[in-house]
Design a protein around this motif. Sequence first.
Motif, PDB file in Angstrom:
ATOM      1  N   UNK A  72       0.848  -1.194   0.000  1.00 40.38           N
ATOM      2  CA  UNK A  72       0.000   0.000   0.000  1.00 40.38           C
ATOM      3  C   UNK A  72       0.884   1.245   0.000  1.00 40.38           C
ATOM      4  N   UNK A  73       0.269   2.350  -0.349  1.00 40.11           N
ATOM      5  CA  UNK A  73       0.943   3.641  -0.173  1.00 40.11           C
ATOM      6  C   UNK A  73       0.365   4.216   1.114  1.00 40.11           C
ATOM      7  N   UNK A  74       1.238   4.502   2.065  1.00 40.40           N
ATOM      8  CA  UNK A  74       0.756   5.072   3.331  1.00 40.40           C
ATOM      9  C   UNK A  74       0.818   6.596   3.223  1.00 40.40           C
ATOM     10  N   UNK A  75      -0.303   7.264   3.518  1.00 42.24           N
ATOM     11  CA  UNK A  75      -0.391   8.733   3.380  1.00 42.24           C
ATOM     12  C   UNK A  75      -0.803   9.319   4.729  1.00 42.24           C
ATOM     13  N   UNK A  76       0.036  10.212   5.267  1.00 34.82           N
ATOM     14  CA  UNK A  76      -0.308  10.831   6.564  1.00 34.82           C
ATOM     15  C   UNK A  76      -0.562  12.331   6.406  1.00 34.82           C
ATOM     16  N   UNK A  77      -1.835  12.759   6.518  1.00 32.86           N
ATOM     17  CA  UNK A  77      -2.124  14.204   6.445  1.00 32.86           C
ATOM     18  C   UNK A  77      -1.727  14.894   7.747  1.00 32.86           C
ATOM     19  N   UNK A  78      -1.116  16.082   7.662  1.00 26.91           N
ATOM     20  CA  UNK A  78      -0.731  16.839   8.865  1.00 26.91           C
ATOM     21  C   UNK A  78       0.312  16.093   9.668  1.00 26.91           C
ATOM     22  N   UNK A  79       1.323  15.564   8.963  1.00 26.50           N
ATOM     23  CA  UNK A  79       2.242  14.587   9.574  1.00 26.50           C
ATOM     24  C   UNK A  79       3.184  15.155  10.634  1.00 26.50           C
ATOM     25  N   UNK A  80       3.470  16.464  10.602  1.00 24.90           N
ATOM     26  CA  UNK A  80       4.327  17.084  11.630  1.00 24.90           C
ATOM     27  C   UNK A  80       5.688  16.432  11.720  1.00 24.90           C
ATOM     28  N   UNK A  81       6.048  15.984  12.932  1.00 28.07           N
ATOM     29  CA  UNK A  81       7.421  15.507  13.144  1.00 28.07           C
ATOM     30  C   UNK A  81       7.609  14.021  12.798  1.00 28.07           C
ATOM     31  N   UNK A  82       6.569  13.361  12.335  1.00 26.92           N
ATOM     32  CA  UNK A  82       6.640  11.967  11.852  1.00 26.92           C
ATOM     33  C   UNK A  82       6.982  10.941  12.929  1.00 26.92           C
ATOM     34  N   UNK A  83       6.753  11.303  14.192  1.00 28.05           N
ATOM     35  CA  UNK A  83       7.080  10.391  15.298  1.00 28.05           C
ATOM     36  C   UNK A  83       6.278   9.089  15.230  1.00 28.05           C
ATOM     37  N   UNK A  84       4.954   9.223  15.003  1.00 25.49           N
ATOM     38  CA  UNK A  84       4.107   8.027  15.040  1.00 25.49           C
ATOM     39  C   UNK A  84       4.271   7.195  13.794  1.00 25.49           C
ATOM     40  N   UNK A  85       4.576   7.861  12.675  1.00 28.58           N
ATOM     41  CA  UNK A  85       4.784   7.118  11.434  1.00 28.58           C
ATOM     42  C   UNK A  85       5.956   6.145  11.583  1.00 28.58           C
ATOM     43  N   UNK A  86       6.957   6.552  12.343  1.00 23.13           N
ATOM     44  CA  UNK A  86       8.135   5.686  12.525  1.00 23.13           C
ATOM     45  C   UNK A  86       7.750   4.318  13.079  1.00 23.13           C
ATOM     46  N   UNK A  87       6.847   4.333  14.059  1.00 19.44           N
ATOM     47  CA  UNK A  87       6.432   3.071  14.683  1.00 19.44           C
ATOM     48  C   UNK A  87       5.789   2.169  13.636  1.00 19.44           C
ATOM     49  N   UNK A  88       4.947   2.778  12.817  1.00 20.51           N
ATOM     50  CA  UNK A  88       4.228   2.010  11.807  1.00 20.51           C
ATOM     51  C   UNK A  88       5.166   1.535  10.698  1.00 20.51           C
ATOM     52  N   UNK A  89       6.078   2.396  10.280  1.00 19.25           N
ATOM     53  CA  UNK A  89       7.001   2.015   9.208  1.00 19.25           C
ATOM     54  C   UNK A  89       7.886   0.853   9.647  1.00 19.25           C
ATOM     55  N   UNK A  90       8.250   0.849  10.935  1.00 15.99           N
ATOM     56  CA  UNK A  90       9.058  -0.258  11.441  1.00 15.99           C
ATOM     57  C   UNK A  90       8.285  -1.575  11.345  1.00 15.99           C
ATOM     58  N   UNK A  91       6.967  -1.482  11.622  1.00 14.35           N
ATOM     59  CA  UNK A  91       6.147  -2.698  11.623  1.00 14.35           C
ATOM     60  C   UNK A  91       5.793  -3.156  10.208  1.00 14.35           C
ATOM     61  N   UNK A  92       5.617  -2.191   9.301  1.00 12.66           N
ATOM     62  CA  UNK A  92       5.186  -2.555   7.941  1.00 12.66           C
ATOM     63  C   UNK A  92       6.389  -2.935   7.092  1.00 12.66           C
ATOM     64  N   UNK A  93       6.919  -4.079   7.394  1.00 13.81           N
ATOM     65  CA  UNK A  93       8.103  -4.528   6.669  1.00 13.81           C
ATOM     66  C   UNK A  93       7.787  -4.629   5.183  1.00 13.81           C
ATOM     67  N   UNK A  94       8.619  -4.031   4.356  1.00 10.86           N
ATOM     68  CA  UNK A  94       8.397  -4.141   2.913  1.00 10.86           C
ATOM     69  C   UNK A  94       7.508  -3.053   2.352  1.00 10.86           C
ATOM     70  N   UNK A  95       7.084  -2.111   3.193  1.00 15.92           N
ATOM     71  CA  UNK A  95       6.271  -0.999   2.669  1.00 15.92           C
ATOM     72  C   UNK A  95       7.092  -0.248   1.617  1.00 15.92           C
ATOM     73  N   UNK A  96       6.454   0.066   0.471  1.00 16.36           N
ATOM     74  CA  UNK A  96       7.218   0.676  -0.618  1.00 16.36           C
ATOM     75  C   UNK A  96       7.217   2.195  -0.573  1.00 16.36           C
ATOM     76  N   UNK A  97       6.107   2.784  -0.144  1.00 23.19           N
ATOM     77  CA  UNK A  97       6.023   4.235  -0.277  1.00 23.19           C
ATOM     78  C   UNK A  97       5.268   4.875   0.890  1.00 23.19           C
ATOM     79  N   UNK A  98       5.813   6.005   1.368  1.00 28.80           N
ATOM     80  CA  UNK A  98       5.154   6.764   2.441  1.00 28.80           C
ATOM     81  C   UNK A  98       5.066   8.222   2.008  1.00 28.80           C
TER      82      UNK A  98
END
Length: 309
Positions: A72-98
Amino acid sequence: MLDRTDPTFRESVLKGLAKDPKVLEPKWFYDAAGSALFDEICELPEYYPTRTEKSILEERAAEIASELGNDVILYEPGAGSLQKARILLEALEGLARFIPSDISAAHLEAAASDLRKAFPDIAIDPVACDFTKHLEMPAIADDRPVTIFFPGSTIGNFEPGQAENLLRRFRKETGARQLLIGVDLVKDRETLVAAYDDAAGVTAAFNLNLLKRINRELEADFALHQFQHHALFNESRSRIEMHLESLCEQSVSISGERFDFRDGERIHTENSYKYTPERFASLAGKAGWVKPHLWTDQNRLFGVFLFQS
Ligand code: AVI
């Protein structure tokens, strides 16, 4: 540093303070000082939403990842400092695009370049846009389905009708098939009020900073010590309200206009809606988001929902 005032700030403030009751829009909280105070709020012992959401994302990451899939393409509106995205990106092994989006291009680019170092295999394509108006997609050839990630209970700062419209727009403007969203849940009044009226006075400083900003940017003369922070839980509307209360009868001049305050008169500065899981699923359903899957903490303080479109 050049202090650029958003041209709509003056108009919004003058209009809001001419109303009865007086109001100020919460989006103006976040100048540099306000953003720093908000970061401090997130660390307070009374402010449970940030750490509870983080712990849900960390503890349930594998399950969330398996529901989401990584193609999937993960899209975060109003992402700010990207702290929470990091947790998810670590878990989504193989994610191609953020795709993180934020209103501040400079802030976003700096956060994105740090993220690229930590996740060299993920294409990180930031886009600068104001998600309350429009969700921009970067010009890329990638037809994988989009998953919207909207953590932080930001949805609670919108009136329910606006929240529904926003969730509908998330789906329509990106063609998203999934929505992963953090929502603060209804709970006892004491816990709620303490989270917005902390003992150290950080939330009070955050609220009062709005008047400081008006003084600085709009040639105003608010006497800060003559206003006090007030937070209450409005149970019938299921929302925390923040107000600034005038401690005496007084007049304030803003950009040459005069505003009179009665002793005890309040400026309503923010609503933060709290939902039951059922009520939130019903709101999202009206916006076309179905099949809710809810992850929550032991005390059911906070909810992370996954919806499909
Ligand atoms: C950004 N937003 C989700 C916060 C909230 O809890 O509604 C803003 C906030 N206002 C006071 N404390 C935190």
